[in-house]
Design an enzyme around this catalytic site. Structure first.
Site, PDB file in Angstrom:
ATOM      1  N   TYR A  40       0.825  -1.206   0.000  1.00  0.00           N
ATOM      2  CA  TYR A  40       0.000   0.000   0.000  1.00  0.00           C
ATOM      3  C   TYR A  40       0.870   1.271   0.000  1.00  0.00           C
ATOM      4  CZ  TYR A  40      -4.421  -2.353   1.345  1.00  0.00           C
ATOM      5  OH  TYR A  40      -5.561  -3.112   1.393  1.00  0.00           O
ATOM      6  N   GLY A  41       2.121   1.102   0.440  1.00  0.00           N
ATOM      7  CA  GLY A  41       2.978   2.251   0.740  1.00  0.00           C
ATOM      8  C   GLY A  41       3.249   3.184  -0.421  1.00  0.00           C
ATOM      9  N   CYS A  71      -1.192  -1.096  10.383  1.00  0.00           N
ATOM     10  CA  CYS A  71      -0.492  -0.642   9.189  1.00  0.00           C
ATOM     11  C   CYS A  71      -0.383   0.873   9.283  1.00  0.00           C
ATOM     12  CB  CYS A  71      -1.318  -1.048   7.960  1.00  0.00           C
ATOM     13  SG  CYS A  71      -0.694  -0.399   6.406  1.00  0.00           S
ATOM     14  N   ASN A  72       0.849   1.378   9.233  1.00  0.00           N
ATOM     15  CA  ASN A  72       1.037   2.834   9.349  1.00  0.00           C
ATOM     16  C   ASN A  72       0.478   3.560   8.135  1.00  0.00           C
ATOM     17  OD1 ASN A  72       3.135   3.498  11.744  1.00  0.00           O
ATOM     18  ND2 ASN A  72       3.460   1.453  10.938  1.00  0.00           N
ATOM     19  N   THR A  73       0.636   2.953   6.956  1.00  0.00           N
ATOM     20  CA  THR A  73       0.174   3.617   5.745  1.00  0.00           C
ATOM     21  C   THR A  73      -1.339   3.797   5.799  1.00  0.00           C
ATOM     22  OG1 THR A  73       1.968   2.442   4.629  1.00  0.00           O
ATOM     23  CG2 THR A  73       0.330   3.515   3.230  1.00  0.00           C
ATOM     24  N   CYS A 190       6.712   1.472  10.132  1.00  0.00           N
ATOM     25  CA  CYS A 190       6.051   0.542   9.215  1.00  0.00           C
ATOM     26  C   CYS A 190       6.102  -0.810   9.902  1.00  0.00           C
ATOM     27  CB  CYS A 190       6.774   0.474   7.876  1.00  0.00           C
ATOM     28  SG  CYS A 190       6.159  -0.854   6.813  1.00  0.00           S
ATOM     29  N   THR A 191       4.960  -1.481   9.951  1.00  0.00           N
ATOM     30  CA  THR A 191       4.881  -2.702  10.754  1.00  0.00           C
ATOM     31  C   THR A 191       5.659  -3.877  10.142  1.00  0.00           C
ATOM     32  OG1 THR A 191       2.739  -3.158   9.708  1.00  0.00           O
ATOM     33  CG2 THR A 191       2.711  -2.080  11.854  1.00  0.00           C
ATOM     34  N   HIS A 192       6.126  -3.714   8.904  1.00  0.00           N
ATOM     35  CA  HIS A 192       6.988  -4.749   8.317  1.00  0.00           C
ATOM     36  C   HIS A 192       8.426  -4.663   8.844  1.00  0.00           C
ATOM     37  CE1 HIS A 192       3.814  -5.154   5.319  1.00  0.00           C
ATOM     38  NE2 HIS A 192       4.471  -6.141   4.721  1.00  0.00           N
TER      39      HIS A 192
HETATM   40  N1  DGL Z   1       2.953  -2.506   6.922  1.00  0.00           N
HETATM   41  C1  DGL Z   1       2.523  -1.297   6.318  1.00  0.00           C
HETATM   42  C2  DGL Z   1       2.821  -0.106   7.204  1.00  0.00           C
HETATM   43  O1  DGL Z   1       2.921  -0.250   8.408  1.00  0.00           O
HETATM   44  C3  DGL Z   1       3.000  -0.964   4.938  1.00  0.00           C
HETATM   45  C4  DGL Z   1       3.217  -2.014   3.966  1.00  0.00           C
HETATM   46  C5  DGL Z   1       2.852  -1.616   2.579  1.00  0.00           C
HETATM   47  O2  DGL Z   1       3.514  -0.788   1.950  1.00  0.00           O
HETATM   48  O3  DGL Z   1       1.852  -2.166   2.124  1.00  0.00           O
HETATM   49  O4  DGL Z   1       2.941   0.987   6.711  1.00  0.00           O
END
Ligand code: DGL
Length: 271
Positions: A40-41, A71-73, A190-192
């Site tokens: 999503y980023g 998810c931060n985004t 970002c949670t990843h």
């Molecule tokens: N895990 C998502 C976050 O915390 C972003 C991952 C993505 O780009 O989809 O922003």
């Protein structure tokens, strides 16, 4: 069943699910990863909002009274509109919470130099949500954000521990410290990114703290439920975990097991 719903574009929210479950194993949880449409980023505000709303509505349909955007985004680009525009129309008794506010709250007690760095997706950095939230709570802190568009693909493709990851991790650490050499704390926004922690620690100068947000989000949720017994009493407590993904479950199960440290059996859905 009325579980706590946790949503992410892919696997990242599992780092949030993991810490929340460690702190509050008694609740039921339902995780939804939109793996078919990750990342999503790099997507526009409109698209992130549209996808996030679909996911939230699906988790509501599954019986979740409370949904955490892990998810931060999505928290940066969709949370406010969902809270202010959609929830009042669909069901004002349900709640959707994000991960940025609890992270912004904690940083005031961590930084000494009052110079804080953020690593996040291009969407989160462009939204300036961290800058705004931190400025509201701690106006004396200077925030420097750096977008790391390659980090989510490294994690999603199981490359986080491979030698190629070193290049992309070091590149962004150097970029941030060149922009502000006084930074003493860096938020992984970002949670990843906690999956890249080993590499980040290898390349970060000693004395700089790296802050994954899972523990702060979990503690903040626990505190929220204490303050809102009307919500707390609606969440079922059988200690179960169900996982949904929009991609084929085989790949999800393999990768999710790395995030959670135990085997999982996800179900595929369409949104
Ligand atoms: N895990 C998502 C976050 O915390 C972003 C991952 C993505 O780009 O989809 O922003």
């Amino acid at each position: 069943m009325s579980p706590i719903g946790i949503f992410d574009s892919g696997y990242g929210g599992l780092t949030i699910l993991r810490t929340i479950r460690q702190l509050m194993p008694q609740y039921d949880y339902l995780y939804l990863g939109d793996n078919a449409r990750t990342p999503y980023g790099t997507r526009s505000f409109e698209v992130v909002y549209e996808f996030t709303l679909q996911a939230v509505n699906r988790l509501f349909l599954e019986g979740c009274p409370l949904v955490i955007l892990g998810c931060n985004t999505a928290s940066a680009k969709a949370l406010r509109t969902i809270q202010q525009h959609d929830l009042p129309q669909t069901d004002p008794s349900r709640r959707v919470l994000g991960v940025i506010r609890p992270t912004a709250e904690c940083i005031g007690n961590i930084t000494q130099t009052r110079h804080v760095g953020i690593f996040a997706t291009p969407g989160t950095i462009r939204s300036r949500t961290y800058d705004l939230e931190i400025a509201k709570l701690h106006p004396d802190i200077k925030v420097t954000g750096v977008a790391c568009p390659m980090w989510v693909p490294l994690v999603e493709n199981n490359e986080a521990h491979m030698p190629g990851a070193d290049y992309f991790v070091k590149q962004k650490i150097d970029e941030l410290l060149a922009l502000d050499p006084q930074v003493d704390s860096i938020i992984l926004g970002c949670t990843h990114y906690p999956l890249l922690m080993d590499k980040i620690q290898q390349h970060i100068p000693s004395g700089i703290k790296v802050i994954p947000q899972g523990d702060y989000v979990a503690t903040s949720l626990q505190y929220y439920l204490q303050r809102h017994p009307e919500m707390q009493s609606r969440i079922s407590q059988s200690g179960t975990l169900r996982l949904l993904t929009t991609e084929q479950p085989e790949q999800f199960n393999e990768s999710a097991a790395i995030f959670l440290d135990h085997p999982v059996d996800a179900v595929r859905i369409t949104l």
